[in-house]
Each structure stands twice: as C-alpha cells, then as structure tokens.
Design an enzyme around this catalytic site. Structure first.
Site, PDB file in Angstrom:
ATOM      1  N   ASP A 133       0.855  -1.190   0.000  1.00 11.78           N
ATOM      2  CA  ASP A 133       0.000   0.000   0.000  1.00 11.78           C
ATOM      3  C   ASP A 133       0.891   1.240   0.000  1.00 11.78           C
ATOM      4  OD1 ASP A 133      -2.724  -1.390   0.668  1.00 11.78           O
ATOM      5  OD2 ASP A 133      -1.268  -2.209   2.072  1.00 11.78           O
ATOM      6  N   ASP A 169       4.212   0.374  -8.127  1.00 11.20           N
ATOM      7  CA  ASP A 169       3.765   1.077  -9.342  1.00 11.20           C
ATOM      8  C   ASP A 169       3.487   2.546  -9.016  1.00 11.20           C
ATOM      9  OD1 ASP A 169       1.548   0.635  -7.741  1.00 11.20           O
ATOM     10  OD2 ASP A 169       0.157   0.594  -9.438  1.00 11.20           O
TER      11      ASP A 169
END
Ligand SMILES: C[S@@+](CC[C@H](N)C(=O)[O-])C[C@H]1O[C@@H](n2cnc3c(N)ncnc32)[C@H](O)[C@@H]1O
Length: 229
Positions: A133, A169
């Site tokens: 996260d 990402d």
C-alpha cells in the site's frame, strides 16, 4: 530468537472484510491445516520444511497467485507468505492445495511483529514486498512498510548476501524506497547506486501490478542485498 512482547507498531494495513467465494471456503475447509503455520512457530527452513533450502518470505501476498506461481517454478526453494487479509489467505490455501505444493507455508498476521519475534537472525534468503500500500497522503507516510526501522529489522533476519526485493507502481513511493534503502546500513543496491532494477525473471506480474499497468502506471523494482558485517 527475540521472544519479548513486540512493541506496538503503527499498522501498515487496514483490515477489510469481504464474503468468501466457494473456492475460498474450500481452501479453509480442505487445505488450511496443511499450509497454515501455527502462531509461535520458529520461522526458518529446518522448522517449517525440515530441510535447509533457501527461504523466501513474502509480506502481503494479496490473493497469492504470484506467490503460488513462484513456489511452483522453484521447488528447490522454500516459501513463506504472510498476510492479514482473510480472503487472500483462504484463496492461497485453495490454490496451493489444488497444486499440492510442499514448499509453501502461510502465516496469518502482521508480518513485522511475526518476523521480529519468531524469525531467527540469518534465516531468510529473500524478502519480497510487492506493491505494498503506497499510503500516498503525507499524514499516512508513517504507515509505509518501507522505513529505516523496518529496513533494519529485515537486515537482521536476512542471510549475508540475502536480498530485500521491493516493487511498486507508485512513483513517489519508488523514490521513497530508493532514498530509504540507499541510506539504510548494511545493504548494497544490486542495480548500482541510485538505480532501479529490471524485473527479475523469477517475479511474475502480480494482481496489483496488473491493475497499475491498466491505469497507465510505471513499475519499479528495487533489489538490495545484505552486505557482510
Ligand atoms: C496493495 S496489496 C498488494 C498485494 C500483492 N502483493 C499484489 O501485488 O497483488 C498489499 C497487501 O499487503 C498486506 N499487508 C500490508 N501490511 C502487512 C503486514 N504488516 N503484514 C502482512 N500483510 C500486510 C495487505 O493486507 C494487502 O493484502
């Protein structure tokens, strides 16, 4: 092994509940007993697998498809996945059970607490953290799993030459990882100073990575090896 009560940490996750699918229910009913590692177990290859094969630990495997694929592709290694998300745990029990894997074990709970308490020093050959996260808001940065404190914890559990492999990402988190890891003691950036690594062949695309790619994100891998003391 440090069996002292773990310090209260800021959590790096939020527990989300969602109904289980029928295969996830089967995973719990049929296969949990075979793959689940009981709380309090020493986290090393001899105890978990009764052999001395190199141990890969993955923190936060999500639904687990990429971890199962890696375990299938590398029977000469052992794999331990740690997750808090119940549907992901149930799904990996099912997938690992259907494929009859004998080099994968699963542990439920906060990986940081579990590793700090139950993993001996020099026990882990590779620590994988894929698409954690990103906690993009500044006030949440303290929840990011990659931190100086956690880099030191992971360093203490890696074998010399063992690798902390991260991927994300989220570009600002990629830069954060690079900054934290470049100043963490006892690591060498395997891509060269200040560089990101190409995706190693052994890492399949993960579910979150595919979502990121669909959204037009880039992908950044970082591999940092533990140096001799
Ligand atoms: C964004 S998801 C990525 C899942 C998977 N790695 C992927 O790429 O598809 C992050 C996962 O890490 C898990 N997680 C976060 N902090 C964790 C911790 N301290 N211990 C265990 N799991 C954790 C979350 O429950 C969540 O499933």
């Amino acid at each position: 092994m440090n069996l002292e009560q773990p310090l209260r940490r800021i959590q790096t996750f939020v527990r989300r509940s969602s109904p289980l699918t029928s295969s996830q229910r089967q995973g719990l009913d049929l296969y949990a007993g075979r793959f689940r590692t009981l709380p309090g177990t020493r986290l090393d290859s001899p105890t978990l697998f009764n052999n001395h094969n190199p141990l890969t630990v993955e923190i936060g495997f999500g639904m687990g498809q990429s971890l199962v694929a890696m375990a299938r592709a590398a029977p000469e290694r052992n794999f331990l996945g740690i997750e808090v998300h119940e549907p992901g745990l149930a799904q990996i029990f099912f997938d690992a059970g259907e494929r009859q894997l004998d080099n994968l074990k699963i542990l439920e709970g906060d990986a940081l607490d579990l590793l700090s308490t139950y993993a001996p020093q020099n026990s882990i050959d590779r620590l994988q953290l894929y698409f954690p996260d990103p906690w993009p808001k500044k006030r949440h940065h303290k929840r990011r799993l990659v931190s100086t404190e956690n880099a030191a914890l992971i360093h203490s559990k890696l074998c010399v030459g063992g690798v902390f492999h991260m991927a994300t990402d989220w570009e600002p988190y990629a830069q954060w990882m690079l900054d934290v890891m470049s100043t963490a003691a006892g690591y060498r950036n395997m891509a060269g100073e200040g560089q990101f690594h190409s995706r190693p062949d052994y890492r399949p695309l993960t579910k979150f990575e595919q979502r990121g790619l669909r959204d037009g994100h880039g992908i950044w891998d970082l591999l940092f090896a533990r140096t001799p003391d």
